[in-house]
Design a protein around this motif. Structure first.
Motif, PDB file in Angstrom:
ATOM      1  N   THR A 113       0.859  -1.183   0.000  1.00 25.43           N
ATOM      2  CA  THR A 113       0.000   0.000   0.000  1.00 25.43           C
ATOM      3  C   THR A 113       0.896   1.233   0.000  1.00 25.43           C
ATOM      4  N   PRO A 146      -2.599  11.122  15.103  1.00 28.82           N
ATOM      5  CA  PRO A 146      -2.739  10.271  13.904  1.00 28.82           C
ATOM      6  C   PRO A 146      -3.484  10.936  12.755  1.00 28.82           C
ATOM      7  N   SER A 151       0.865   9.753   6.248  1.00 30.54           N
ATOM      8  CA  SER A 151       0.917   8.311   5.969  1.00 30.54           C
ATOM      9  C   SER A 151      -0.397   7.600   6.275  1.00 30.54           C
ATOM     10  N   MET A 152      -1.368   8.325   6.839  1.00 33.51           N
ATOM     11  CA  MET A 152      -2.577   7.656   7.294  1.00 33.51           C
ATOM     12  C   MET A 152      -3.490   7.190   6.155  1.00 33.51           C
ATOM     13  N   ALA A 154      -2.425   5.542   3.500  1.00 29.89           N
ATOM     14  CA  ALA A 154      -1.933   4.180   3.283  1.00 29.89           C
ATOM     15  C   ALA A 154      -2.296   3.284   4.460  1.00 29.89           C
ATOM     16  N   SER A 155      -2.160   3.798   5.664  1.00 27.00           N
ATOM     17  CA  SER A 155      -2.394   2.968   6.854  1.00 27.00           C
ATOM     18  C   SER A 155      -3.852   2.530   6.964  1.00 27.00           C
ATOM     19  N   TRP A 156      -4.784   3.455   6.751  1.00 26.72           N
ATOM     20  CA  TRP A 156      -6.192   3.086   6.861  1.00 26.72           C
ATOM     21  C   TRP A 156      -6.600   2.081   5.784  1.00 26.72           C
ATOM     22  N   SER A 158      -4.607  -0.143   4.403  1.00 21.88           N
ATOM     23  CA  SER A 158      -4.003  -1.394   4.828  1.00 21.88           C
ATOM     24  C   SER A 158      -4.814  -2.060   5.940  1.00 21.88           C
ATOM     25  N   ILE A 159      -5.228  -1.267   6.912  1.00 22.97           N
ATOM     26  CA  ILE A 159      -5.989  -1.802   8.047  1.00 22.97           C
ATOM     27  C   ILE A 159      -7.356  -2.308   7.596  1.00 22.97           C
ATOM     28  N   LYS A 164      -0.896  -6.720   4.253  1.00 33.00           N
ATOM     29  CA  LYS A 164       0.237  -6.800   5.173  1.00 33.00           C
ATOM     30  C   LYS A 164       1.583  -6.677   4.486  1.00 33.00           C
ATOM     31  N   ILE A 167       4.453  -0.882   3.131  1.00 36.43           N
ATOM     32  CA  ILE A 167       3.595   0.296   3.177  1.00 36.43           C
ATOM     33  C   ILE A 167       4.461   1.532   2.961  1.00 36.43           C
ATOM     34  N   ALA A 169       4.455   6.094   1.943  1.00 35.90           N
ATOM     35  CA  ALA A 169       3.685   7.335   1.844  1.00 35.90           C
ATOM     36  C   ALA A 169       4.595   8.451   1.338  1.00 35.90           C
TER      37      ALA A 169
END
Length: 425
Positions: A113, A146, A151-152, A154-156, A158-159, A164, A167, A169
């Motif tokens: 991601t 946060p 980077s959030m 990509a993180s959201w 991914s979550i 996995k 990742i 940004a």
């Protein structure tokens, strides 16, 4: 190296939410630029425009409006900035279109991601600082920090989907979206991932951003009465860019992996180049030397000559200096090769970090449909464009095999990518 193809697209834009809707409106010559109401306290005497490429809601655009409930629950939205909501909706569409959620076909640990942003959660930062002046820090949300992070996006993603793999940004100013594609392609070619969800998101329509770009004299002014005519790349009377928001996501995938699961690629990403001007914080060198190197690097990786590229979706922000530098770079790289050059920012405005991702999506669609989108408001082409085939109206084409897209940004960052139509040897 593994070959990299595009198997899914997702769009949240001033032309509407949904890839096919935004694309059809683009080809029809629609503009997503419109006047906006002034914020409370905004001085009416200020020579700053309240004109933007805004993402509309369903109440204004029933067919293509952005619905926050489609992004996340009300509870989760309290933990995320608006740019994350855009990213989630665009990613959901791209992932559905690519069909990569079948765990029997794709290992989640092999899905990367990579989602860029130029300003990230700037609106959340501004909203947190204002009450902080009068309130105790303890009144801030525990999720405040946060929401600030670029980077959030990509993180959201991914979550939400359980991806996995690696990742990333990138925050390469206004080239962040195209850099995300380049980074994702590298991960696949290095066999660190089979699939990469790549793109960028920006939610930047905030008084602070308008004020800062206005102070830099980068925004077009005196344009509220005819907002759709303001973004005019390559036109001799261009006077600045139009700020815009939105997101675009592309699913990149190893060709062998896509074929094994029966996916239908939209295009192949065959070349990518990125470079630094090492010149100035906001201005490119007059000859566009850094942009030239990025384009030449992309051509070298694609192993093609400039004559093979039939379409270039230019960065073309509609600023006098920036467009002139890019025109000189195009002349230097393409010479007598008659590449058709267009600028989709004329329809959308400038999405900052997300611009490159959206323009890459449009470039892929131009290859898929063999149809080049128009450049709006191009009435009197800049004299520096002499000899360049500038697109004014939408143009059907035959035999378009390769298309390039450019993204450049503050700090001297440059990126170029080349896509090839499927079935081209």
């Amino acid at each position: 190296m593994r070959r990299v193809v595009v198997t899914g697209l997702g769009v949240v834009s001033p032309l509407g939410c949904g890839t096919e809707l935004a694309w059809s409106r683009l080809l029809a010559g629609r503009s997503g630029v419109r006047s906006m109401p002034r914020w409370p306290g905004w001085p009416t005497s200020a020579r700053l425009p309240i004109v933007a490429g805004a993402v509309l809601g369903p109440d204004v655009d029933p067919q293509g409006g952005f619905d926050p409930d489609a992004a996340a629950s009300a509870r989760d939205r309290r933990k995320m900035d608006r740019f994350v909501q855009f990213a989630l909706v665009a990613a959901d569409e791209a992932i559905r279109a690519a069909g990569v959620l079948d765990r029997g076909q794709t290992d989640p640990a092999r899905i990367a991601t990579v989602v860029g942003s130029s300003l990230g959660g700037l609106e959340s930062i501004a909203n947190a600082v204002r009450p902080g002046e009068d309130q105790e820090p303890s009144r801030l949300s525990p999720f405040a920090l946060p929401t600030f992070l670029g980077s959030m996006g990509a993180s959201w993603i991914s979550i939400r989907h359980g991806f996995k793999g690696p990742i990333g940004a990138p925050q390469g100013a206004f080239a962040a979206g195209l850099q995300a594609l380049g980074d994702g392609a590298r991960l696949i070619r290095a066999d660190e991932a089979d699939v990469a969800i790549c793109g960028a998101s920006e939610a930047c329509l905030h008084p602070l951003v308008f004020g800062a770009f206005g102070a830099a004299r980068a925004l077009a002014t005196g344009c509220e009465l005819h907002p759709e005519a303001v973004s005019r790349p390559f036109d001799a009377k261009r006077a600045g860019f139009v700020l815009a928001e939105g997101a675009a996501m592309l699913v990149l995938e190893a060709l062998d992996h896509a074929m094994a699961r029966g996916a239908q690629p939209l295009a192949e990403l065959v070349g990518y180049g990125t470079s630094a001007d090492a010149h100035h914080i906001t201005a490119a060198p007059a000859d566009g030397e850094g942009a030239q190197r990025a384009m030449r690097l992309a051509l070298a990786q694609a192993r093609v000559t400039p004559a093979v590229v039939g379409y270039l979706n230019a960065h073309a922000t509609s600023t006098p200096m920036g467009d002139a530098c890019e025109l000189r770079a195009i002349h230097a790289v393409f010479g007598d090769a008659r590449v058709a050059v267009g600028a989709t920012k004329s329809s959308t405005g400038h999405l900052l970090g997300a611009a490159g991702a959206l323009e890459a999506a449009f470039t892929v669609l131009a290859l898929r449909d063999q149809h080049l989108p128009p450049t709006l408001n191009l009435v009197e082409p800049d004299a520096a464009a002499a000899g360049i085939d500038l697109l004014r109206a939408a143009r059907p084409v035959e035999g378009l095999t390769h298309a390039m897209t450019n993204s450049f940004g503050f700090g001297g960052v440059n990126a170029s990518a080349i896509f090839r139509s499927i079935g081209t040897d």
